[in-house]
Write a protein that holds these residues in place. Structure first.
Motif, PDB file in Angstrom:
ATOM      1  N   PHE A  67       1.345 -26.784  -4.192  1.00  0.00           N
ATOM      2  CA  PHE A  67       2.317 -25.459  -4.590  1.00  0.00           C
ATOM      3  C   PHE A  67       2.826 -25.769  -5.711  1.00  0.00           C
ATOM      4  CE2 PHE A  67       6.412 -24.214  -5.827  1.00  0.00           C
ATOM      5  CZ  PHE A  67       5.624 -22.757  -6.074  1.00  0.00           C
ATOM      6  N   TYR A  68       3.416 -27.499  -5.095  1.00  0.00           N
ATOM      7  CA  TYR A  68       3.993 -27.714  -6.194  1.00  0.00           C
ATOM      8  C   TYR A  68       2.933 -28.853  -6.904  1.00  0.00           C
ATOM      9  CZ  TYR A  68       8.954 -26.511  -4.578  1.00  0.00           C
ATOM     10  OH  TYR A  68       9.699 -26.120  -4.938  1.00  0.00           O
ATOM     11  N   GLU A  69       1.979 -29.108  -6.847  1.00  0.00           N
ATOM     12  CA  GLU A  69       0.833 -30.212  -7.680  1.00  0.00           C
ATOM     13  C   GLU A  69       0.139 -29.407  -8.742  1.00  0.00           C
ATOM     14  OE1 GLU A  69       1.025 -30.444  -3.671  1.00  0.00           O
ATOM     15  OE2 GLU A  69       2.423 -31.984  -5.324  1.00  0.00           O
ATOM     16  N   HIS A  70      -0.088 -27.920  -8.308  1.00  0.00           N
ATOM     17  CA  HIS A  70      -1.572 -27.385  -8.986  1.00  0.00           C
ATOM     18  C   HIS A  70      -0.189 -26.272 -10.578  1.00  0.00           C
ATOM     19  CE1 HIS A  70       0.181 -23.104  -6.903  1.00  0.00           C
ATOM     20  NE2 HIS A  70      -0.182 -23.866  -5.841  1.00  0.00           N
ATOM     21  N   SER A  71      -1.072 -25.549 -11.461  1.00  0.00           N
ATOM     22  CA  SER A  71      -1.028 -25.319 -11.968  1.00  0.00           C
ATOM     23  C   SER A  71      -0.619 -23.885 -11.689  1.00  0.00           C
ATOM     24  CB  SER A  71      -1.207 -25.315 -13.282  1.00  0.00           C
ATOM     25  OG  SER A  71      -2.865 -25.242 -13.517  1.00  0.00           O
ATOM     26  N   GLY A  72      -0.989 -22.809 -10.612  1.00  0.00           N
ATOM     27  CA  GLY A  72      -1.031 -21.574 -10.349  1.00  0.00           C
ATOM     28  C   GLY A  72      -1.886 -21.055  -9.182  1.00  0.00           C
ATOM     29  N   PHE A  73      -2.952 -22.393  -9.320  1.00  0.00           N
ATOM     30  CA  PHE A  73      -4.435 -21.774  -8.939  1.00  0.00           C
ATOM     31  C   PHE A  73      -4.930 -23.262  -8.642  1.00  0.00           C
ATOM     32  CE2 PHE A  73      -4.321 -19.342 -12.702  1.00  0.00           C
ATOM     33  CZ  PHE A  73      -4.327 -18.068 -12.357  1.00  0.00           C
ATOM     34  N   VAL A 113     -13.898  -7.434   0.054  1.00  0.00           N
ATOM     35  CA  VAL A 113     -12.903  -8.657  -0.206  1.00  0.00           C
ATOM     36  C   VAL A 113     -11.789  -8.415   1.179  1.00  0.00           C
ATOM     37  CG1 VAL A 113     -10.171  -8.958  -1.862  1.00  0.00           C
ATOM     38  CG2 VAL A 113     -12.716  -7.845  -2.934  1.00  0.00           C
ATOM     39  N   ILE A 114     -12.086  -9.414   1.583  1.00  0.00           N
ATOM     40  CA  ILE A 114     -11.387  -9.613   2.670  1.00  0.00           C
ATOM     41  C   ILE A 114     -10.552 -10.593   2.948  1.00  0.00           C
ATOM     42  CG2 ILE A 114     -13.069  -8.621   4.255  1.00  0.00           C
ATOM     43  CD1 ILE A 114     -14.575 -11.456   5.268  1.00  0.00           C
ATOM     44  N   ARG A 115     -10.160 -11.473   1.931  1.00  0.00           N
ATOM     45  CA  ARG A 115      -9.540 -13.022   1.689  1.00  0.00           C
ATOM     46  C   ARG A 115      -9.299 -13.130   0.153  1.00  0.00           C
ATOM     47  NH1 ARG A 115     -11.712 -18.987   3.611  1.00  0.00           N
ATOM     48  NH2 ARG A 115     -10.636 -20.151   3.342  1.00  0.00           N
ATOM     49  N   GLY A 116      -8.290 -13.661  -0.049  1.00  0.00           N
ATOM     50  CA  GLY A 116      -7.344 -13.609  -0.825  1.00  0.00           C
ATOM     51  C   GLY A 116      -7.621 -15.058  -2.110  1.00  0.00           C
ATOM     52  N   GLY A 117      -6.469 -16.303  -0.876  1.00  0.00           N
ATOM     53  CA  GLY A 117      -7.150 -17.806  -1.144  1.00  0.00           C
ATOM     54  C   GLY A 117      -5.826 -17.394  -2.727  1.00  0.00           C
ATOM     55  N   SER A 118      -5.340 -17.201  -2.066  1.00  0.00           N
ATOM     56  CA  SER A 118      -4.140 -16.839  -3.160  1.00  0.00           C
ATOM     57  C   SER A 118      -2.995 -18.139  -3.068  1.00  0.00           C
ATOM     58  CB  SER A 118      -3.165 -15.705  -3.509  1.00  0.00           C
ATOM     59  OG  SER A 118      -3.877 -14.474  -3.806  1.00  0.00           O
ATOM     60  N   THR A 119      -2.655 -18.638  -4.251  1.00  0.00           N
ATOM     61  CA  THR A 119      -1.109 -19.381  -4.238  1.00  0.00           C
ATOM     62  C   THR A 119      -0.392 -18.280  -4.015  1.00  0.00           C
ATOM     63  OG1 THR A 119      -1.185 -19.458  -6.482  1.00  0.00           O
ATOM     64  CG2 THR A 119      -2.416 -20.885  -5.383  1.00  0.00           C
ATOM     65  N   ILE A 120       0.903 -19.310  -4.109  1.00  0.00           N
ATOM     66  CA  ILE A 120       2.280 -19.259  -3.655  1.00  0.00           C
ATOM     67  C   ILE A 120       3.042 -17.440  -4.752  1.00  0.00           C
ATOM     68  CG2 ILE A 120       4.736 -20.026  -3.992  1.00  0.00           C
ATOM     69  CD1 ILE A 120       4.507 -20.943  -1.191  1.00  0.00           C
ATOM     70  N   THR A 121       1.881 -18.943  -6.284  1.00  0.00           N
ATOM     71  CA  THR A 121       2.468 -17.981  -7.475  1.00  0.00           C
ATOM     72  C   THR A 121       1.712 -16.932  -7.606  1.00  0.00           C
ATOM     73  OG1 THR A 121       3.019 -20.726  -8.293  1.00  0.00           O
ATOM     74  CG2 THR A 121       2.346 -18.448  -9.915  1.00  0.00           C
ATOM     75  N   SER A 163       3.059 -12.959  -7.894  1.00  0.00           N
ATOM     76  CA  SER A 163       2.949 -12.393  -8.931  1.00  0.00           C
ATOM     77  C   SER A 163       2.161 -10.818  -8.107  1.00  0.00           C
ATOM     78  CB  SER A 163       1.072 -12.463  -9.233  1.00  0.00           C
ATOM     79  OG  SER A 163       0.604 -11.649 -10.165  1.00  0.00           O
ATOM     80  N   LYS A 164       1.623 -10.488  -6.882  1.00  0.00           N
ATOM     81  CA  LYS A 164       1.462  -9.719  -6.667  1.00  0.00           C
ATOM     82  C   LYS A 164       2.199  -8.519  -5.784  1.00  0.00           C
ATOM     83  CE  LYS A 164      -0.139 -10.188  -2.086  1.00  0.00           C
ATOM     84  NZ  LYS A 164      -0.882 -10.785  -1.141  1.00  0.00           N
ATOM     85  N   ASN A 165       3.542  -9.444  -5.030  1.00  0.00           N
ATOM     86  CA  ASN A 165       5.102  -8.880  -3.866  1.00  0.00           C
ATOM     87  C   ASN A 165       5.635  -8.380  -5.582  1.00  0.00           C
ATOM     88  OD1 ASN A 165       3.223  -9.963  -1.566  1.00  0.00           O
ATOM     89  ND2 ASN A 165       5.037 -11.021  -1.808  1.00  0.00           N
ATOM     90  N   LEU A 166       5.924  -9.272  -6.973  1.00  0.00           N
ATOM     91  CA  LEU A 166       6.612  -8.511  -7.607  1.00  0.00           C
ATOM     92  C   LEU A 166       5.945  -6.939  -8.489  1.00  0.00           C
ATOM     93  CD1 LEU A 166       7.708 -11.978  -9.236  1.00  0.00           C
ATOM     94  CD2 LEU A 166       9.125 -10.033  -7.013  1.00  0.00           C
ATOM     95  N   GLY A 192      -7.321 -10.036 -10.669  1.00  0.00           N
ATOM     96  CA  GLY A 192      -7.796 -10.042 -12.489  1.00  0.00           C
ATOM     97  C   GLY A 192      -5.990 -10.411 -13.147  1.00  0.00           C
ATOM     98  N   SER A 193      -5.289  -9.323 -13.196  1.00  0.00           N
ATOM     99  CA  SER A 193      -4.356  -8.955 -13.409  1.00  0.00           C
ATOM    100  C   SER A 193      -2.960  -9.601 -13.143  1.00  0.00           C
ATOM    101  CB  SER A 193      -3.416  -7.121 -13.153  1.00  0.00           C
ATOM    102  OG  SER A 193      -4.873  -6.290 -13.784  1.00  0.00           O
ATOM    103  N   GLU A 194      -3.425 -10.146 -11.722  1.00  0.00           N
ATOM    104  CA  GLU A 194      -2.315 -10.923 -10.461  1.00  0.00           C
ATOM    105  C   GLU A 194      -2.426 -12.040 -10.793  1.00  0.00           C
ATOM    106  OE1 GLU A 194      -3.375 -12.566  -6.313  1.00  0.00           O
ATOM    107  OE2 GLU A 194      -3.201 -10.793  -6.720  1.00  0.00           O
ATOM    108  N   ALA A 195      -4.278 -12.725 -11.635  1.00  0.00           N
ATOM    109  CA  ALA A 195      -4.004 -13.984 -12.021  1.00  0.00           C
ATOM    110  C   ALA A 195      -3.780 -14.112 -13.033  1.00  0.00           C
ATOM    111  CB  ALA A 195      -5.636 -14.252 -12.038  1.00  0.00           C
ATOM    112  N   TYR A 196      -3.568 -13.706 -14.459  1.00  0.00           N
ATOM    113  CA  TYR A 196      -2.815 -13.764 -15.852  1.00  0.00           C
ATOM    114  C   TYR A 196      -1.569 -13.181 -15.722  1.00  0.00           C
ATOM    115  CZ  TYR A 196      -1.755 -11.770 -20.188  1.00  0.00           C
ATOM    116  OH  TYR A 196      -0.618 -11.687 -21.519  1.00  0.00           O
ATOM    117  N   LEU A 197      -1.129 -12.737 -14.586  1.00  0.00           N
ATOM    118  CA  LEU A 197       0.758 -12.643 -14.591  1.00  0.00           C
ATOM    119  C   LEU A 197       1.403 -13.971 -13.836  1.00  0.00           C
ATOM    120  CD1 LEU A 197       1.275  -8.504 -14.308  1.00  0.00           C
ATOM    121  CD2 LEU A 197       1.583 -10.058 -15.997  1.00  0.00           C
ATOM    122  N   ALA A 198       0.111 -14.624 -12.955  1.00  0.00           N
ATOM    123  CA  ALA A 198       0.815 -15.874 -12.464  1.00  0.00           C
ATOM    124  C   ALA A 198       0.522 -16.560 -13.443  1.00  0.00           C
ATOM    125  CB  ALA A 198      -0.495 -16.065 -10.861  1.00  0.00           C
TER     126      ALA A 198
END
Length: 265
Positions: A95-101, A119-127, A131-134, A146-152
């Motif tokens: 998390f502290y090394e990447h830029s959102g992905f 779609v069974i697995r997201g591979g999502s970062t905390i960011t 984005s999804k939670n908010l 896609g929208s989640e990634a943009y806002l991340a």
């Protein structure tokens, strides 16, 4: 005198028209998301923002308040270091090394989704999860991803990493109608987030993939699958040097330490 015939206008190739429409749609959607995002970021900066969620019985809509001025908010400095390390080990070690992905995790998730045909697995970062939670529902789809990634990306630009992690810990679900690490620490263990032990921190991190299902382990005890994930969280903490080999060895078989009477009405 007859008018000179004008040459017929040639239509643009179909693929160009499709590309133009796709570009227009993407630009429009980007502008919409940007406007929506800035309104909500202002609310977060101001101190309070509400997340819309269905209740555990799916009979009513809940408004979950999030932000530094809400009563259950826990500053990052007041969260046990074990809890922070457990969540990072379980959800996003880089998390502290990447830029959102996390591109490696995304490739693995995409390949598994293609093999399964859904779609069974997201591979999502905390960011991305934040984005999804908010801003979004919990429905899984490529459009939402896609929208989640943009806002991340915007979240990474506007907030510091510590601010993002603090938001995540205060917005993430830890059980039915149970949001934020402060309420979770009180419900499961009867203590403040700052006082969470190694075992308690690892348990909370174990819940995160499916808190509505996994919360029962607080009453029933960890089953074989949950026990493996719990041990992987502890192993991740050890690899991150958040705990020593001795602490890891003791935590593997130590009782988690739930509050007396948990699960009773």
């Amino acid at each position: 005198m007859e008018e000179e015939s004008r040459p017929a206008r040639r239509k643009a190739p179909r693929y160009r028209r499709v590309a133009a429409w796709a570009l227009a749609f993407c630009l429009g959607w980007t502008l919409y998301l940007t406007g929506l995002f800035w309104v909500d970021v202002y609310a977060l900066r101001k101190g309070s923002f509400s997340i819309k969620r269905l209740s555990a019985d799916r009979k009513k809509e809940l408004q979950i308040p999030v932000g530094p001025k809400t009563k259950n908010w826990v500053p990052l400095s007041k969260v046990s270091r074990y809890a922070k390390e457990a969540v990072l080990a379980a959800e996003d070690d880089a998390f502290y090394e990447h830029s959102g992905f996390h591109w490696t995790a995304l490739r693995k998730a995409l390949w598994e989704n293609i093999k399964r045909g859904k779609v069974i697995r997201g591979g999502s970062t905390i960011t991305q999860q934040l984005s999804k939670n908010l801003f979004f529902s919990l429905e899984r789809s490529y459009a939402r991803k896609g929208s989640e990634a943009y806002l991340a990306l915007w979240l990474e630009l506007v907030f510091t990493k510590d601010e993002l992690f603090e938001l995540y810990l205060n917005a993430v679900e830890f059980g039915p109608d149970l949001y934020g690490i402060g309420p979770a620490a009180k419900y499961y263990f009867g203590r403040k987030a700052s006082a969470l032990s190694i075992e308690q921190s690892a348990f909370l991190a174990t819940l995160l993939p499916a808190p509505k299902r996994y919360h029962r382990f607080a009453v029933q005890g960890l089953d074989k699958g949950a026990r493996r994930r719990y041990q992987r969280v502890l192993e991740g903490m050890r690899q991150r040097k958040a705990i020593s080999w001795d602490e890891y060895g003791r935590a593997i078989d130590a009782p988690v330490g739930f509050r007396p009477g948990i699960g009773k009405k």
